[in-house]
Design a protein around this motif. Sequence first.
Motif, mmCIF file in Angstrom:
data_model
loop_
_atom_site.group_PDB
_atom_site.id
_atom_site.type_symbol
_atom_site.label_atom_id
_atom_site.label_comp_id
_atom_site.label_asym_id
_atom_site.label_seq_id
_atom_site.Cartn_x
_atom_site.Cartn_y
_atom_site.Cartn_z
ATOM 1 N N LEU A 117 55.094 43.941 53.187
ATOM 2 C CA LEU A 117 56.292 44.106 52.357
ATOM 3 C C LEU A 117 56.277 43.094 51.221
ATOM 4 C CD1 LEU A 117 58.896 44.375 55.227
ATOM 5 C CD2 LEU A 117 58.026 46.243 53.845
ATOM 6 N N SER A 118 56.852 43.473 50.108
ATOM 7 C CA SER A 118 56.995 42.525 49.014
ATOM 8 C C SER A 118 58.144 41.572 49.341
ATOM 9 C CB SER A 118 57.255 43.257 47.703
ATOM 10 O OG SER A 118 58.501 43.901 47.743
ATOM 11 N N PRO A 119 58.173 40.399 48.725
ATOM 12 C CA PRO A 119 59.223 39.425 49.045
ATOM 13 C C PRO A 119 60.643 39.895 48.739
ATOM 14 C CG PRO A 119 57.413 38.359 47.901
ATOM 15 C CD PRO A 119 57.133 39.833 47.872
ATOM 16 N N GLU A 120 60.817 40.890 47.859
ATOM 17 C CA GLU A 120 62.157 41.354 47.515
ATOM 18 C C GLU A 120 62.744 42.303 48.541
ATOM 19 O OE1 GLU A 120 59.503 42.623 44.956
ATOM 20 O OE2 GLU A 120 59.508 40.454 44.820
ATOM 21 N N HIS A 121 61.924 42.927 49.363
ATOM 22 C CA HIS A 121 62.425 43.911 50.315
ATOM 23 C C HIS A 121 63.304 43.254 51.370
ATOM 24 C CE1 HIS A 121 59.180 46.696 48.930
ATOM 25 N NE2 HIS A 121 60.178 47.538 49.099
ATOM 26 N N PHE A 122 64.349 43.977 51.782
ATOM 27 C CA PHE A 122 65.231 43.501 52.848
ATOM 28 C C PHE A 122 64.620 43.863 54.189
ATOM 29 C CE2 PHE A 122 68.449 44.547 56.004
ATOM 30 C CZ PHE A 122 69.071 43.323 56.119
ATOM 31 N N THR A 123 64.576 42.911 55.078
ATOM 32 C CA THR A 123 64.185 43.154 56.467
ATOM 33 C C THR A 123 65.149 42.374 57.353
ATOM 34 O OG1 THR A 123 62.696 41.269 56.593
ATOM 35 C CG2 THR A 123 61.742 43.358 55.861
ATOM 36 N N PHE A 124 65.019 42.567 58.632
ATOM 37 C CA PHE A 124 65.820 41.773 59.559
ATOM 38 C C PHE A 124 65.244 40.380 59.739
ATOM 39 C CE2 PHE A 124 67.247 46.018 60.839
ATOM 40 C CZ PHE A 124 68.604 45.820 60.668
ATOM 41 N N ALA A 125 64.116 40.091 59.091
ATOM 42 C CA ALA A 125 63.518 38.755 59.168
ATOM 43 C C ALA A 125 63.773 37.977 57.889
ATOM 44 C CB ALA A 125 62.030 38.868 59.438
#
Length: 114
Positions: free
Chosen positions: A79-87
Amino acid sequence: MIKRLATEMPQPARALSWLIPSLFIAGLLIYVLTRQFWPSRIAIVAAGVFLFAFGFCVFRDINGAASSWSRIYKESRGLSPEHFTFADVPTLKGMGFIYMVMAVLWLCMAVFAM
């Protein structure tokens, strides 16, 4: 990802993350060998203290512990750094708080059980 967390986390969090399972296993091993509770309780209490310290490092993002954990997770998933994840960092800081609560419960269990 687990290997990267064990090798690339900032120093206080990395050392604490290695001490927690090793002391817990040492406590169980001491109990199996000696059949006495007090040496194993000391090891489990020490593991609980280190779990609290690890949770504090992640909760306060000491030396970028939560930030590097988030970065390592996103890189491992592609994932790119801008994507939202639960981490993301706020979620990981919440996990650090939960680690501190678990450590307090673990310490109470080790001190007051039996």
